[in-house]
Design a protein around this motif. Structure first.
Motif, PDB file in Angstrom:
ATOM      1  N   GLU A 159       0.826  -1.213   0.000  1.00 40.21           N
ATOM      2  CA  GLU A 159       0.000   0.000   0.000  1.00 40.21           C
ATOM      3  C   GLU A 159       0.854   1.253   0.000  1.00 40.21           C
ATOM      4  N   ARG A 180       5.521   4.214 -11.101  1.00 42.02           N
ATOM      5  CA  ARG A 180       5.925   3.014 -10.376  1.00 42.02           C
ATOM      6  C   ARG A 180       7.392   3.100  -9.973  1.00 42.02           C
ATOM      7  N   ARG A 186     -10.234  -0.181  -6.131  1.00 42.31           N
ATOM      8  CA  ARG A 186      -8.885  -0.192  -6.699  1.00 42.31           C
ATOM      9  C   ARG A 186      -8.919  -0.019  -8.212  1.00 42.31           C
ATOM     10  N   VAL A 222      -0.943   6.614  -6.387  1.00 45.41           N
ATOM     11  CA  VAL A 222      -2.169   7.408  -6.429  1.00 45.41           C
ATOM     12  C   VAL A 222      -1.828   8.883  -6.216  1.00 45.41           C
ATOM     13  N   GLU A 258       1.515   1.894  -3.509  1.00 43.84           N
ATOM     14  CA  GLU A 258       0.243   2.194  -4.182  1.00 43.84           C
ATOM     15  C   GLU A 258      -0.211   3.596  -3.824  1.00 43.84           C
ATOM     16  N   LEU A 287      -5.289   1.077  -9.540  1.00 46.53           N
ATOM     17  CA  LEU A 287      -4.301   0.143  -8.982  1.00 46.53           C
ATOM     18  C   LEU A 287      -4.498  -1.256  -9.552  1.00 46.53           C
ATOM     19  N   GLU A 288      -5.662  -1.511 -10.114  1.00 45.82           N
ATOM     20  CA  GLU A 288      -5.906  -2.748 -10.858  1.00 45.82           C
ATOM     21  C   GLU A 288      -6.400  -2.331 -12.243  1.00 45.82           C
ATOM     22  N   PRO A 334      -2.570   5.394 -12.233  1.00 46.24           N
ATOM     23  CA  PRO A 334      -3.185   6.008 -11.042  1.00 46.24           C
ATOM     24  C   PRO A 334      -2.813   7.485 -10.905  1.00 46.24           C
TER      25      PRO A 334
END
Lengths: 271, 358
Positions: free
Chosen positions: A164, A176, B47, A171, A167, B52-53, B72
């Protein structure tokens, strides 16, 4: 004396005994390095007038400082590359499960074999690539066994960093790679530092590959130390001095990084 | 601020279908709660919206823009994870500023926004701490702060309150509502807690096994459940279900007990009658529009303070009712009592499809 006190005394006594066993060889070497040459073959002589002949010989008249530098260069480059490349590889294994579980173990496959099995093929490869007696040759050879270890080691660390975190970063507007670089990596830095030190030492101490792949001006320390075993006999005193020269940087370094080492080897990021 | 639209969105993980052909429009500025048991696909849906997916099929729009294939970072959404996902290596200040730094905002603006958010959430004193030095509630606030400073189109919350203790949860719930009233940002909130869903959401989406069971206001979900799953999932204690046959206004239980209901314009035949424990009354205390009184036997009385949950046997069927503490004294375990149902609040379901009949 209370029971608890007795207990403490016993434990400390035991530790002290262990310490003597561990430290004695170093002490003996130090002693040997300052013995006059006629006492070298008399290990039971403890009291003598110390001389610095061996040290002068080793530090100023042999090429040992050059070999020390070689070891530093090789170990340093190996550490930097293996942590740099290893962390990327480990991240990939951890986050994308690259190659599945078999791949995680396959990277260690080469470790299952004794180095002597690989050394002939590595020697031939280096010969054809004209990398014998070069830094590049020995660095590549070291990476061949150190990089998989570093990778394997760091996989565990990345596994412990919650996904998370990255992630969240993604967001929040990062790619990445930025998430890896800004969030993933800082959270495994204890592990990465430990890995870096640990494998610097592995490279530093390597004798076998270095013996076969280096030579002349690219010799590393362990090979140079062994070089005091000459056709005239073993230069015990000089060898002892050279060994201490080889040990000191590593012991000093581990003294400074031991906090990281314990934290790193003891179980990753506390979240 | 933006409307969020999901068009026939499907997500598969290997053979498992996590989200199945979900179509959903989330109004601009609404507070929409995705509610369902674990494994119902609510988090996966969230998600997918966050990016994220990747969707297997279907499209997602945020503010009229097709974001289906966007990263994202390009969707301008903010997310709060269940474990808060605070960066342990950064101080609170830098945690909150992290997203603004990604957007390369000027330092003065970052500073102003971070302090503004911290003030709004009452965490100004914590800006120099590390996340691990904070309590659960404080970490929660930091995570929310990090979301609001970016001024995103949509807030995504993934069970943000489930790691807090009961008291703090209720307090944070109120704060979230206050925040939403103030910022009016479209919010999508995932939870398995129906109380949270009912109190927070202006729209509740009930999901099960990757499919949407019902979309409605909390009132509709509670009072007009579309199927037996929603009826059973929402409400505590759980709705009573009685199997039987419905004919000419009379519902006959399997054991032969007849209930005179006589009100529904529904097809006759086998049916399941649903009645909430709150809609079962002791005879003489029921609402004006009630069923005929029935004889039942009191099984167990669970006293809860201002009220008690009473289990009663009606022939072979068991049901639960809620009785106020003023009346519970008249009941005794093992003794008979007479009950009535509130006829306006009865639910009939098709036993084959589980769909609502009335």
């Amino acid at each position: 004396m209370t029971r608890k006190g007795l207990h403490a005394v016993m434990i400390h006594g035991l530790l002290f005994l262990a310490l003597i066993v561990v430290v004695f060889p170093y002490f003996w070497m130090l002693l040997t390095s300052i013995k006059p040459y006629w006492l070298i073959t008399a290990p039971n002589v403890w009291i003598f007038r110390p001389v610095l002949d061996n040290w002068r010989e080793v530090l100023f008249e042999s090429k040992l400082p050059l070999y020390l530098l070689n070891s530093l260069i090789v170990g340093g480059i190996v550490s930097v590359i293996s942590v740099g490349v290893g962390s990327l590889a480990a991240y990939s294994f951890s986050r994308f499960n690259t190659g599945g579980t078999p791949a995680r173990f396959a990277i260690l496959a080469a470790q299952m074999l004794p180095p002597v099995v690989l050394v002939i093929s590595i020697f031939l490869m280096m010969y054809h690539l004209r990398l014998l007696k070069t830094y590049a040759g020995i660095i590549v050879a070291h990476l061949s066994f150190i990089l998989p270890l570093v990778t394997w080691f760091l996989i565990g660390f990345f596994d412990e960093v919650p996904r998370e975190l990255e992630e969240q970063a993604m967001v929040d507007g990062y790619t990445r790679f930025q998430a890896f670089y800004k969030v993933g990596l800082p959270n495994v830095r204890a592990g990465a530092a430990a890995a870096g030190c640990f494998w610097f030492v592995l490279s530093w101490n390597d004798f076998f590959y270095a013996l076969i792949l280096t030579g002349g001006p690219t010799k590393t320390l362990p090979v140079a130390v062994a070089g005091f075993w000459t056709f005239r006999g073993i230069e015990m005193g000089q060898m002892a001095a050279a060994i201490i020269v080889a040990i000191v940087p590593v012991v000093t370094a581990s003294f400074f990084v031991q906090k990281h080492l314990v934290k790193g080897l003891g179980g990753g990021v506390k979240y | 601020m933006a409307e969020v639209v999901l068009e026939h969105v499907t997500k598969r993980f290997g053979d498992v279908v996590a989200v199945k052909d979900v179509s959903l429009t989330i109004a601009d500025g609404s507070f929409t709660v995705l509610l369902g048991p674990s494994g119902c696909g609510k988090t996966t849906t969230l998600r997918l919206i966050a990016g994220l997916e990747e969707v297997t099929a279907g499209r997602i729009f945020i503010g009229g823009r097709d974001v289906t294939r966007l990263e994202p970072k390009d969707r301008n959404v903010a997310m709060v994870f269940q474990n808060y996902a605070l960066y342990p290596h950064l101080k609170v200040y830098d945690n909150i500023a992290f997203g603004l730094k990604a957007a390369k905002r000027p330092r003065s603006e970052i500073d102003r926004k971070v302090r503004e958010a911290a003030r709004l959430l009452g965490i100004e004193d914590l800006l120099n701490r590390r996340p691990r030095q904070l309590s659960g509630g404080q970490q929660q606030r930091v995570a929310i702060g990090r979301a609001i400073v970016r001024n995103p189109n949509v807030f995504l919350f993934d069970e943000p309150l489930s790691n807090l203790d009961a008291k703090l949860r209720i307090q944070m719930r109120t704060e979230l509502l206050r925040l939403h009233r103030r910022l009016k940002t479209t919010t999508i909130y995932v939870t398995h807690d129906q109380e949270e869903a009912m109190t927070l959401g202006d729209t509740v989406v009930v999901m099960k096994e990757g499919e949407i069971m019902q979309i409605g206001t909390p009132w509709e979900i509670y009072n007009r459940p579309r199927n037996i799953f929603v009826a059973g999932f929402i409400g505590s204690p759980e709705m009573n279900f009685l199997h039987g046959t419905y004919q000419r206004g009379v519902f006959t239980l399997k054991c032969g007990v007849e209930l005179g209901l006589g009100l529904f314009e529904v097809p006759e035949g086998e049916a399941i009658l649903g009645v909430r424990p709150d809609d079962v009354y002791l005879a003489g205390h029921g609402p004006p529009d009630r069923s005929d009184p029935l004889s039942a036997v009191v099984d167990v009385i669970e006293f809860l303070g201002s009220r008690a949950i009473v289990s009663i046997s009606l022939g072979e069927d068991r049901l639960r009712m809620v009785v106020s503490d003023a009346l519970v004294g008249s009941l005794e375990e093992g003794k008979e009592c007479r009950v009535v149902f509130d006829r306006r609040k009865l639910h009939l379901f098709d036993p084959r499809t589980g769909e609502r009949l009335n």
